[in-house]
Design a protein around this motif. Structure first.
Motif, PDB file in Angstrom:
ATOM      1  N   GLU A  33       0.821  -3.767  -1.338  1.00 56.71           N
ATOM      2  CA  GLU A  33       2.031  -2.967  -1.212  1.00 56.71           C
ATOM      3  C   GLU A  33       1.817  -1.670  -1.985  1.00 56.71           C
ATOM      4  O   GLU A  33       1.339  -1.684  -3.122  1.00 56.71           O
ATOM      5  CB  GLU A  33       3.220  -3.738  -1.794  1.00 56.71           C
ATOM      6  N   SER A  34       2.135  -0.558  -1.356  1.00 53.54           N
ATOM      7  CA  SER A  34       2.017   0.730  -2.031  1.00 53.54           C
ATOM      8  C   SER A  34       3.321   1.504  -1.852  1.00 53.54           C
ATOM      9  O   SER A  34       4.034   1.340  -0.865  1.00 53.54           O
ATOM     10  CB  SER A  34       0.833   1.535  -1.493  1.00 53.54           C
ATOM     11  N   GLU A  35       3.584   2.346  -2.813  1.00 51.66           N
ATOM     12  CA  GLU A  35       4.848   3.065  -2.834  1.00 51.66           C
ATOM     13  C   GLU A  35       4.599   4.482  -3.344  1.00 51.66           C
ATOM     14  O   GLU A  35       3.837   4.687  -4.292  1.00 51.66           O
ATOM     15  CB  GLU A  35       5.785   2.309  -3.774  1.00 51.66           C
ATOM     16  N   GLU A  36       5.221   5.450  -2.699  1.00 48.30           N
ATOM     17  CA  GLU A  36       5.083   6.836  -3.117  1.00 48.30           C
ATOM     18  C   GLU A  36       6.447   7.506  -3.058  1.00 48.30           C
ATOM     19  O   GLU A  36       7.099   7.522  -2.012  1.00 48.30           O
ATOM     20  CB  GLU A  36       4.100   7.570  -2.193  1.00 48.30           C
ATOM     21  N   LYS A  37       6.883   8.041  -4.180  1.00 47.14           N
ATOM     22  CA  LYS A  37       8.172   8.723  -4.249  1.00 47.14           C
ATOM     23  C   LYS A  37       7.921  10.201  -4.518  1.00 47.14           C
ATOM     24  O   LYS A  37       7.252  10.557  -5.475  1.00 47.14           O
ATOM     25  CB  LYS A  37       9.028   8.144  -5.371  1.00 47.14           C
ATOM     26  N   ARG A  38       8.468  11.020  -3.649  1.00 45.42           N
ATOM     27  CA  ARG A  38       8.382  12.469  -3.823  1.00 45.42           C
ATOM     28  C   ARG A  38       9.796  13.040  -3.718  1.00 45.42           C
ATOM     29  O   ARG A  38      10.753  12.321  -3.450  1.00 45.42           O
ATOM     30  CB  ARG A  38       7.482  13.091  -2.758  1.00 45.42           C
ATOM     31  N   TYR A  41      10.814  12.796   0.178  1.00 46.40           N
ATOM     32  CA  TYR A  41      10.616  11.563   0.935  1.00 46.40           C
ATOM     33  C   TYR A  41      10.215  10.417   0.012  1.00 46.40           C
ATOM     34  O   TYR A  41       9.809  10.605  -1.125  1.00 46.40           O
ATOM     35  CB  TYR A  41       9.580  11.748   2.051  1.00 46.40           C
ATOM     36  N   TYR A  42      10.352   9.251   0.581  1.00 50.58           N
ATOM     37  CA  TYR A  42       9.980   8.013  -0.094  1.00 50.58           C
ATOM     38  C   TYR A  42       9.175   7.206   0.914  1.00 50.58           C
ATOM     39  O   TYR A  42       9.635   6.919   2.013  1.00 50.58           O
ATOM     40  CB  TYR A  42      11.245   7.260  -0.526  1.00 50.58           C
ATOM     41  N   ARG A  43       7.936   6.843   0.562  1.00 51.33           N
ATOM     42  CA  ARG A  43       7.070   6.094   1.471  1.00 51.33           C
ATOM     43  C   ARG A  43       6.696   4.775   0.824  1.00 51.33           C
ATOM     44  O   ARG A  43       6.275   4.717  -0.325  1.00 51.33           O
ATOM     45  CB  ARG A  43       5.789   6.885   1.764  1.00 51.33           C
ATOM     46  N   ARG A  44       6.851   3.723   1.613  1.00 52.94           N
ATOM     47  CA  ARG A  44       6.499   2.384   1.134  1.00 52.94           C
ATOM     48  C   ARG A  44       5.744   1.676   2.253  1.00 52.94           C
ATOM     49  O   ARG A  44       6.219   1.603   3.385  1.00 52.94           O
ATOM     50  CB  ARG A  44       7.770   1.623   0.792  1.00 52.94           C
ATOM     51  N   GLU A  45       4.582   1.155   1.920  1.00 55.92           N
ATOM     52  CA  GLU A  45       3.759   0.464   2.906  1.00 55.92           C
ATOM     53  C   GLU A  45       3.429  -0.938   2.429  1.00 55.92           C
ATOM     54  O   GLU A  45       3.185  -1.160   1.247  1.00 55.92           O
ATOM     55  CB  GLU A  45       2.433   1.209   3.125  1.00 55.92           C
TER      56      GLU A  45
END
Length: 95
Positions: A33-38, A41-45
């Motif tokens: 699981e990976s998560e990126e918050k900018r 946007y917010y991306r979660r895979e």
């Protein structure tokens, strides 16, 4: 007798080896699981993968004497073969 399975990317804890009198089953499950918050946007895979292989065993394998080692993405399973017994010739009377 030895069995080798290439399982790159898996951790030792993700691998399960089951052995019975007739076969050996190798299962491996991987989930990440990976998560990126900018700011905008917010991306979660999430990724999930599994592999399973059942290998039939010859009759001369001793299933209670085995070992396994996982190193550099390669699982090595060592099974002991029984010593062949000397067959004794026997006559059977016909009635």
């Amino acid at each position: 007798m030895s069995i080798e399975a290439d399982l790159p990317g898996f951790q030792k804890e993700d691998i399960q080896v089951d052995l019975d009198d007739y076969s050996i089953t190798i299962k491996a499950i991987r989930s990440t699981e990976s998560e990126e918050k900018r700011e905008k946007y917010y991306r979660r895979e999430r990724q999930y993968g599994s592999v399973e292989r059942v290998i039939p065993l010859p009759a001369e394998v001793i299933t209670n004497s085995s070992s396994a080692k996982y190193e550099d993405g390669v699982l090595k399973i060592t099974l002991e073969k029984a010593n062949p017994t000397i067959s004794q010739r026997k006559s059977i009377s016909i009635e």
